[in-house]
Design an enzyme around this catalytic site. Sequence first.
Site, PDB file in Angstrom:
ATOM      1  NE  ARG A  39      81.461  24.903  88.746  1.00 14.93           N
ATOM      2  CZ  ARG A  39      80.293  25.418  89.148  1.00 14.93           C
ATOM      3  NH1 ARG A  39      80.276  26.392  90.042  1.00 14.93           N
ATOM      4  NH2 ARG A  39      79.169  24.962  88.650  1.00 14.93           N
ATOM      5  CG  ASP A  42      83.345  30.415  87.100  1.00 15.27           C
ATOM      6  OD1 ASP A  42      82.312  30.761  86.508  1.00 15.27           O
ATOM      7  OD2 ASP A  42      83.405  30.241  88.323  1.00 15.27           O
ATOM      8  CB  THR A  43      88.785  29.155  84.811  1.00 13.08           C
ATOM      9  OG1 THR A  43      88.714  27.895  85.500  1.00 13.08           O
ATOM     10  CG2 THR A  43      88.433  30.278  85.765  1.00 13.08           C
ATOM     11  CE  LYS A  44      85.164  23.177  79.367  1.00 14.23           C
ATOM     12  NZ  LYS A  44      84.221  22.066  79.151  1.00 14.23           N
ATOM     13  N   GLY A  72      85.249   6.712  78.972  1.00 13.72           N
ATOM     14  CA  GLY A  72      85.459   5.430  79.649  1.00 13.72           C
ATOM     15  C   GLY A  72      86.196   5.557  80.959  1.00 13.72           C
ATOM     16  CD  GLU A 106      89.007  18.579  90.971  1.00 12.36           C
ATOM     17  OE1 GLU A 106      88.362  17.981  90.088  1.00 12.36           O
ATOM     18  OE2 GLU A 106      89.488  19.726  90.808  1.00 12.36           O
TER      19      GLU A 106
END
Length: 215
Positions: A39, A42-44, A72, A106
């Site tokens: 997510r 939260d965690t990127k 693109g 996912e």
Amino acid sequence: MQRSLAKKLLKSHVLSYEHPTQILKKIPRPPCDVFINHRSIDTKRTIASLLYDNLVRLRIRPFLDNKNMKPGDKLFEKIDSAIYGCKLGVAVFSPRYCESYFCLHELALIMETKKKVIPIFCDVKPSELRIVDDGSVPHEQIDRFKKALEEAKYTVGLAFDSTKGNWSEVLTDAANIVMESLTEIDNGDRMRHLTTMLKSPIHDVPKICCSNDDN
């Protein structure tokens, strides 16, 4: 504007969803070893990106949306293609994970394609992960999300508290597990290939002729 566009894209994907067995052959497989499911909110900027960088240093090919996608690219096409092509998935669960359709889609796709999943429970316990049906997603989708989530919750993984835990330790542990898993998968693939070859009929074996000159 962006929120409205995201909602339209999400609705379009829900309505056009096909089961993996129906579209497996349609999507080209990219050079990707590990798909990192997380997510972003939260965690990127923390464990997901750090794990990605760590795996790259180890010459492993991970997929992380904000690292691998470019302007693109078609969102679902790119992500679904990466999942089909990967060897295993790392699911980084976080407090707001289950609020995201994208995360759940996912995860479900990873499970449906029979990929091994390594869960990392970051600031959340497995028992705290629940899907809330607010009516915006068809029941068929909710059912597949719940099935995938339950399977992941009962898979042995790593637990990490970002306020107390050792970042270096959890990243090293996660990378080691990924490397061991990839080795097992590659060895299994080689064994299956060898078994197939051994079972295949042997054609055009040259005949060995014995000379009678010495008789």
